[in-house]
Scaffold this motif. Structure first.
Motif, PDB file in Angstrom:
ATOM      1  N   GLY A  36     -40.759-101.743 111.512  1.00  0.00           N
ATOM      2  CA  GLY A  36     -40.049-101.319 110.315  1.00  0.00           C
ATOM      3  C   GLY A  36     -38.826-100.468 110.572  1.00  0.00           C
ATOM      4  O   GLY A  36     -37.936-100.380 109.714  1.00  0.00           O
ATOM      5  N   VAL A  37     -38.750 -99.825 111.755  1.00  0.00           N
ATOM      6  CA  VAL A  37     -37.591 -98.972 112.020  1.00  0.00           C
ATOM      7  C   VAL A  37     -36.343 -99.794 112.318  1.00  0.00           C
ATOM      8  O   VAL A  37     -35.231 -99.261 112.355  1.00  0.00           O
ATOM      9  N   GLY A  38     -36.523-101.086 112.502  1.00  0.00           N
ATOM     10  CA  GLY A  38     -35.376-101.946 112.762  1.00  0.00           C
ATOM     11  C   GLY A  38     -34.368-101.937 111.633  1.00  0.00           C
ATOM     12  O   GLY A  38     -33.165-102.132 111.859  1.00  0.00           O
ATOM     13  N   VAL A  39     -34.834-101.700 110.401  1.00  0.00           N
ATOM     14  CA  VAL A  39     -33.924-101.660 109.261  1.00  0.00           C
ATOM     15  C   VAL A  39     -32.935-100.510 109.377  1.00  0.00           C
ATOM     16  O   VAL A  39     -31.852-100.544 108.799  1.00  0.00           O
ATOM     17  N   PHE A  40     -33.296 -99.484 110.165  1.00  0.00           N
ATOM     18  CA  PHE A  40     -32.406 -98.347 110.401  1.00  0.00           C
ATOM     19  C   PHE A  40     -31.588 -98.513 111.679  1.00  0.00           C
ATOM     20  O   PHE A  40     -30.907 -97.581 112.108  1.00  0.00           O
ATOM     21  N   GLY A  41     -31.676 -99.689 112.295  1.00  0.00           N
ATOM     22  CA  GLY A  41     -30.949 -99.927 113.533  1.00  0.00           C
ATOM     23  C   GLY A  41     -31.565 -99.237 114.730  1.00  0.00           C
ATOM     24  O   GLY A  41     -30.858 -98.900 115.684  1.00  0.00           O
ATOM     25  N   LEU A  42     -32.888 -99.065 114.689  1.00  0.00           N
ATOM     26  CA  LEU A  42     -33.588 -98.329 115.743  1.00  0.00           C
ATOM     27  C   LEU A  42     -34.727 -99.171 116.307  1.00  0.00           C
ATOM     28  O   LEU A  42     -35.204-100.117 115.693  1.00  0.00           O
ATOM     29  N   GLU A  43     -35.173 -98.770 117.491  1.00  0.00           N
ATOM     30  CA  GLU A  43     -36.450 -99.206 118.034  1.00  0.00           C
ATOM     31  C   GLU A  43     -37.257 -97.960 118.354  1.00  0.00           C
ATOM     32  O   GLU A  43     -36.687 -96.868 118.526  1.00  0.00           O
ATOM     33  N   ASN A  44     -38.585 -98.087 118.421  1.00  0.00           N
ATOM     34  CA  ASN A  44     -39.394 -96.894 118.645  1.00  0.00           C
ATOM     35  C   ASN A  44     -40.675 -97.221 119.398  1.00  0.00           C
ATOM     36  O   ASN A  44     -41.038 -98.386 119.586  1.00  0.00           O
ATOM     37  N   SER A  45     -41.344 -96.156 119.821  1.00  0.00           N
ATOM     38  CA  SER A  45     -42.713 -96.220 120.336  1.00  0.00           C
ATOM     39  C   SER A  45     -43.391 -94.912 119.971  1.00  0.00           C
ATOM     40  O   SER A  45     -42.752 -93.854 119.972  1.00  0.00           O
ATOM     41  N   LEU A  46     -44.692 -94.979 119.665  1.00  0.00           N
ATOM     42  CA  LEU A  46     -45.492 -93.791 119.386  1.00  0.00           C
ATOM     43  C   LEU A  46     -46.545 -93.619 120.478  1.00  0.00           C
ATOM     44  O   LEU A  46     -47.156 -94.594 120.926  1.00  0.00           O
ATOM     45  N   GLU A  55     -43.203 -89.521 118.810  1.00  0.00           N
ATOM     46  CA  GLU A  55     -42.466 -90.767 118.627  1.00  0.00           C
ATOM     47  C   GLU A  55     -41.120 -90.628 119.311  1.00  0.00           C
ATOM     48  O   GLU A  55     -40.511 -89.560 119.287  1.00  0.00           O
ATOM     49  N   VAL A  56     -40.660 -91.694 119.917  1.00  0.00           N
ATOM     50  CA  VAL A  56     -39.292 -91.734 120.448  1.00  0.00           C
ATOM     51  C   VAL A  56     -38.581 -92.897 119.775  1.00  0.00           C
ATOM     52  O   VAL A  56     -39.119 -94.006 119.708  1.00  0.00           O
ATOM     53  N   VAL A  57     -37.383 -92.623 119.250  1.00  0.00           N
ATOM     54  CA  VAL A  57     -36.564 -93.674 118.655  1.00  0.00           C
ATOM     55  C   VAL A  57     -35.262 -93.774 119.441  1.00  0.00           C
ATOM     56  O   VAL A  57     -34.816 -92.797 120.053  1.00  0.00           O
ATOM     57  N   ALA A  58     -34.663 -94.953 119.413  1.00  0.00           N
ATOM     58  CA  ALA A  58     -33.376 -95.167 120.083  1.00  0.00           C
ATOM     59  C   ALA A  58     -32.580 -96.187 119.286  1.00  0.00           C
ATOM     60  O   ALA A  58     -33.141 -97.160 118.757  1.00  0.00           O
ATOM     61  N   PRO A  59     -31.269 -95.995 119.161  1.00  0.00           N
ATOM     62  CA  PRO A  59     -30.449 -96.954 118.414  1.00  0.00           C
ATOM     63  C   PRO A  59     -30.310 -98.272 119.157  1.00  0.00           C
ATOM     64  O   PRO A  59     -30.207 -98.302 120.384  1.00  0.00           O
TER      65      PRO A  59
END
Length: 261
Positions: A36-46, A55-59
């Motif tokens: 779901g974070v893809g809609v914000f232009g991000l990828e993540n892992s928890l 959590e880490v997010v990255a554009p």
């Protein structure tokens, strides 16, 4: 009113190297990747830390809020403080309190089972302050942002068992503490070292002077260490230098504390 620190988000230019370091040094495992974070232009892992999460997010594209945050703070660092409250009514009360303070909602989404309420960091100061409600109301169990309840399979506590505080730095820590306290409805006090903190049910939000030249932001996490020798050895293999009881990963100071320390 009950409120818990449930998730701390960091932001990185590149996701994979940071996740590899957190796994190796702290003995953690990834429990969930949120599409779901893809809609914000991000990828993540928890990754579970005890019964809570980092959590880490990255554009993954240009022009994202995460990318702008990286530029503003000069690289990888802390991003969000995400809390869980015990009822929808308690969450809405905090929403009303924030609105009365002139604090904008950066993003929210409501469903029958989960309501995310993310306050705008330009108004809260320090970082994004997110206060969520999960209808299952399991403060150490089900958590919608971690995909439900399956995260327990990835829980590892051999090296670190929990986190006990998140640290926000500011040129005006007292003013920042007062603002967060009013939003949360939790009083500010001083810890054993005289630092300002807001004590939540399971951890504290600490407010300190910004002295590293990076300005206001989420600067540190207190990690409760179960096996210091194993942690030190892993950090050395990853070429991370531990200075006293502190090391820095993803532009974030990790303070290594003893249980009940």
């Amino acid at each position: 009113m009950s409120i818990r620190l449930r998730q701390i988000a960091l932001v990185a230019n590149k996701l994979a190297p940071v996740i590899d370091d957190l796994k190796a040094v702290f003995g953690l495992e990834v429990c969930y990747i949120d599409p779901g974070v893809g809609v914000f232009g991000l990828e993540n892992s928890l990754l579970p830390v005890g019964n809570n999460f980092i959590e880490v997010v990255a554009p993954i594209k240009e022009g994202t809020a995460g990318g702008r945050y990286l530029k503003r703070r000069g690289g990888d660092g802390g991003y969000m403080v995400i809390c869980q409250c015990e009822s929808h009514a308690a969450q809405l009360e905090r929403r009303e309190r924030a609105a009365a303070m002139g604090i904008r909602i950066a993003w929210e989404r409501e469903s029958d089972g989960y309501h995310v309420m993310q306050l705008h960091p330009a108004d809260t100061g320090g970082s994004f302050f997110e206060i969520d409600w999960d209808a299952k109301c399991e403060p150490e169990g089900h958590w919608e942002p971690a995909g439900g309840s399956g995260w327990r399979k990835a829980k590892r506590t051999e090296v670190v068992s929990a986190y006990s505080a998140v640290e926000l730095q500011s040129p005006d820590p007292a003013g920042l503490a007062e603002r967060w306290s009013k939003i949360a409805g939790v009083p500010v006090r001083k810890d054993a070292r005289g630092r300002l903190e807001m004590a939540l049910d399971n951890a504290s939000v600490r407010f300190v002077e910004a002295t590293d030249g990076r300005g206001e932001g989420l600067s540190g996490i207190d990690m409760v260490v179960a096996d210091r020798a194993k942690l030190n050895s892993a950090a050395e293999r990853r070429e991370y230098k531990t200075t006293g009881d502190q090391l820095t990963i993803c532009g974030t100071r990790f303070y290594l504390v003893q249980p009940n320390g």
